[in-house]
Design a protein around this motif. Structure first.
Motif, PDB file in Angstrom:
ATOM      1  N   LEU A   1      30.454 -21.847  16.702  1.00 46.44           N
ATOM      2  CA  LEU A   1      30.797 -20.461  16.389  1.00 46.44           C
ATOM      3  C   LEU A   1      32.289 -20.219  16.563  1.00 46.44           C
ATOM      4  N   ASP A   2      32.906 -20.896  17.534  1.00 50.82           N
ATOM      5  CA  ASP A   2      34.356 -20.751  17.723  1.00 50.82           C
ATOM      6  C   ASP A   2      35.111 -21.206  16.478  1.00 50.82           C
ATOM      7  N   ASP A   3      34.678 -22.341  15.924  1.00 50.27           N
ATOM      8  CA  ASP A   3      35.334 -22.838  14.706  1.00 50.27           C
ATOM      9  C   ASP A   3      35.120 -21.875  13.545  1.00 50.27           C
ATOM     10  N   LEU A   4      33.917 -21.348  13.445  1.00 49.31           N
ATOM     11  CA  LEU A   4      33.621 -20.414  12.347  1.00 49.31           C
ATOM     12  C   LEU A   4      34.458 -19.142  12.491  1.00 49.31           C
ATOM     13  N   ARG A   5      34.600 -18.690  13.730  1.00 54.42           N
ATOM     14  CA  ARG A   5      35.399 -17.485  13.994  1.00 54.42           C
ATOM     15  C   ARG A   5      36.853 -17.719  13.574  1.00 54.42           C
TER      16      ARG A   5
ATOM     17  N   ALA B   1      31.914 -14.069   6.445  1.00 54.72           N
ATOM     18  CA  ALA B   1      31.339 -14.824   7.576  1.00 54.72           C
ATOM     19  C   ALA B   1      30.099 -15.581   7.133  1.00 54.72           C
ATOM     20  N   GLU B   2      29.314 -14.951   6.265  1.00 58.06           N
ATOM     21  CA  GLU B   2      28.077 -15.597   5.844  1.00 58.06           C
ATOM     22  C   GLU B   2      28.364 -16.881   5.062  1.00 58.06           C
ATOM     23  N   ARG B   3      29.338 -16.812   4.173  1.00 55.08           N
ATOM     24  CA  ARG B   3      29.666 -18.023   3.412  1.00 55.08           C
ATOM     25  C   ARG B   3      30.005 -19.177   4.362  1.00 55.08           C
ATOM     26  N   LEU B   4      30.830 -18.890   5.364  1.00 55.62           N
ATOM     27  CA  LEU B   4      31.262 -19.950   6.284  1.00 55.62           C
ATOM     28  C   LEU B   4      30.078 -20.533   7.056  1.00 55.62           C
ATOM     29  N   ARG B   5      29.190 -19.664   7.515  1.00 54.82           N
ATOM     30  CA  ARG B   5      28.097 -20.216   8.322  1.00 54.82           C
ATOM     31  C   ARG B   5      27.074 -20.949   7.453  1.00 54.82           C
ATOM     32  N   LEU B   6      26.906 -20.512   6.200  1.00 51.76           N
ATOM     33  CA  LEU B   6      25.991 -21.234   5.315  1.00 51.76           C
ATOM     34  C   LEU B   6      26.540 -22.629   5.009  1.00 51.76           C
TER      35      LEU B   6
ATOM     36  N   LEU C   1      29.481 -11.238  15.184  1.00 47.78           N
ATOM     37  CA  LEU C   1      28.811 -12.275  14.389  1.00 47.78           C
ATOM     38  C   LEU C   1      28.979 -13.645  15.043  1.00 47.78           C
ATOM     39  N   PHE C   2      30.070 -13.796  15.785  1.00 56.15           N
ATOM     40  CA  PHE C   2      30.398 -15.116  16.363  1.00 56.15           C
ATOM     41  C   PHE C   2      30.093 -15.196  17.855  1.00 56.15           C
ATOM     42  N   GLU C   3      29.412 -14.189  18.396  1.00 56.78           N
ATOM     43  CA  GLU C   3      29.004 -14.243  19.806  1.00 56.78           C
ATOM     44  C   GLU C   3      27.891 -15.285  19.967  1.00 56.78           C
ATOM     45  N   PRO C   4      28.046 -16.182  20.912  1.00 59.04           N
ATOM     46  CA  PRO C   4      27.012 -17.208  21.070  1.00 59.04           C
ATOM     47  C   PRO C   4      25.732 -16.655  21.683  1.00 59.04           C
ATOM     48  N   GLY C   5      24.627 -17.282  21.371  1.00 60.55           N
ATOM     49  CA  GLY C   5      23.362 -16.990  22.035  1.00 60.55           C
ATOM     50  C   GLY C   5      23.129 -18.001  23.142  1.00 60.55           C
ATOM     51  N   GLU C   6      21.974 -17.902  23.741  1.00 60.34           N
ATOM     52  CA  GLU C   6      21.637 -18.737  24.885  1.00 60.34           C
ATOM     53  C   GLU C   6      21.650 -20.240  24.549  1.00 60.34           C
ATOM     54  N   HIS C   7      21.281 -20.567  23.312  1.00 56.72           N
ATOM     55  CA  HIS C   7      21.084 -21.978  22.958  1.00 56.72           C
ATOM     56  C   HIS C   7      22.188 -22.538  22.060  1.00 56.72           C
TER      57      HIS C   7
END
Lengths: 154, 269
Positions: free
Chosen positions: B199-203, B114-119, B179-185
């Motif tokens: 986050l949906d795409d990353l998931r 997951a970290e690789r994808l979000r980086l 890890l892919f739960e959205p926050g407020e912003h």
């Protein structure tokens, strides 16, 4: 250098450096004045800036007997306020080989204090940057010689 | 491209949320990894886990730095921050199943993928301080995934190890999804280009990577849509009770010594 970065940054387990060129994103380099070519050794600098470079040359990496300038950690030195009667302020732009470096504060404090101690400098600050990423390509020929003497094959 | 001085109030809140998610994940999982030092099954793995923890601490510091530039002190963003204000995903905080090496390995695999994808989704970030440091982090991450997948292959090659990997996968998978739960912003983060993928795409990308790989080594992966969402997801400040214990222990020294300014103890001016 510290920790496993040595592997990531091109040093093999047997102590030799890999020959793979690591591209440096020079175009991403937004800090400092203009787009300085790296490695920067202060060649061609004058006056107070040249004296800062000279002082920084005397600081060694915490783990290896090589000058931090020859290791390629210093990206830029800029001194402002050099006009008559001005307060002179030195900004040293630098990087580290590894994000998890446990000597980060020790080394940056040492460099800031050294820069501030230079004749004609009133105060100094460190600007720590991570782009372009440090790589073995940023080690100068003199740095390579120091590393060879230390027993690393570069 | 947006630099610190140009942030609107809304953008600043979004950047802070993004940075806290990144930094807290790295800091908390590093805290957990250190628990395996001297207990890993081989000397090399002792060193590997110690080194991976050191890397993640280094990355946490790299993500906390831009928060410091936004005005947070180290005490505020770390030592004195109430546990309910940390925004890491619950997979980072769960205590390890005692003595279960497969737990450490499966966790590392799920997290580091997951970290690789979000980086990668931060490489073209519109926020200059993120863009300027993400390359350095990416360069130090590939070894983590290599370590995890080498061990997964090894563990899954015989029945007892495979059963452990299976158990760990079932236990950790719902928490990895946090890890892919959205926050407020979240909407603002994507709209402003601070992160270039949602986050949906990353998931989706993450599932397309981890599910086929785990199945290829003989592991049944829970059906993502039917996985029960953990009560606590971390991203909104809700956490498991494991987090309270971990938070208390990592801040204990700070409180016991009455540090007002921890770094001043080193004798500096």
């Amino acid at each position: 250098m510290s920790g496993r970065s040595d592997l990531d940054d091109g040093v093999r387990e047997d102590g030799t450096f890999s020959e793979e060129p690591t591209p440096c994103a020079y175009t991403e380099y937004r800090e400092g004045e203009g787009h300085t070519e790296l490695p920067n050794t202060g060649e061609g600098s004058e006056g107070i800036e040249a004296r800062v470079w000279e002082t920084l040359y005397g600081i060694e990496d915490p783990e290896m007997p090589v000058s931090i300038v020859d290791l390629g950690l210093i990206y830029d030195v800029a001194v402002e306020g050099t006009e008559e009667g001005g307060e002179t302020h030195a900004t040293v732009t630098m990087t580290l080989t590894y994000t998890g470096c446990p000597a980060r504060k020790m080394l940056t404090d040492e460099i800031r204090e050294a820069a501030a101690s230079v004749d004609g400098v009133d105060s100094a600050e460190i600007r720590l940057v991570w782009s372009p990423e440090w790589s073995i390509d940023l080690v100068t020929e003199r740095g390579r010689e120091s590393l060879r003497e230390f027993g690393l094959s570069v | 491209m947006i630099d610190r001085e140009e942030l609107s109030e809304r953008e600043r809140e979004a950047v802070e949320e993004l940075l806290f998610r990144l930094a807290d994940d790295e800091f908390v999982i590093a805290e957990r990894y250190t628990e395996w030092q001297i207990y890993a099954p081989t000397i090399e793995s002792d060193l590997a886990l110690a080194n991976i923890a050191q890397d993640e601490f280094g990355h946490a510091r790299l993500w906390y730095d831009p928060l410091a530039d936004l005005g947070y002190s180290e005490a505020e963003y770390l030592w004195e921050r109430p546990p309910g204000e940390f925004r890491h995903a619950t997979i980072c905080e769960l205590a390890f199943e005692e003595g279960d090496w497969a737990d450490a390995i499966v966790r590392s695999y799920l997290y580091d993928t997951a970290e690789r994808l979000r980086l990668e989704a931060l490489v073209d970030s519109s926020y200059v301080p993120i863009r300027d440091r993400v390359g350095k982090v990416i360069a130090e991450e590939s070894y983590h995934r290599e370590h995890a997948s080498n061990w997964l292959d090894r563990l899954a090659s015989e029945p007892a190890g495979r059963a452990r990997v299976q158990n760990a996968t079932e236990r950790l998978f719902p928490h990895a999804l946090t890890l892919f739960e959205p926050g407020e912003h979240e909407a603002e983060i994507v709209e402003s280009g601070f992160r270039t993928d949602s986050l949906d795409d990353l998931r989706t990308e993450w599932l397309e990577t981890v599910v086929p790989y785990l199945e290829s080594i003989g592991i049944d992966v829970p059906e993502p849509e039917s996985v029960e969402r953990p009560d606590a997801t971390g991203r909104d400040g809700t956490h498991t009770s494991d987090w309270d214990d971990l938070h208390e222990s990592f801040t204990a020294t700070y409180h016991e010594l009455g540090f007002a300014e921890p770094t001043r103890l080193r004798g500096e001016p």
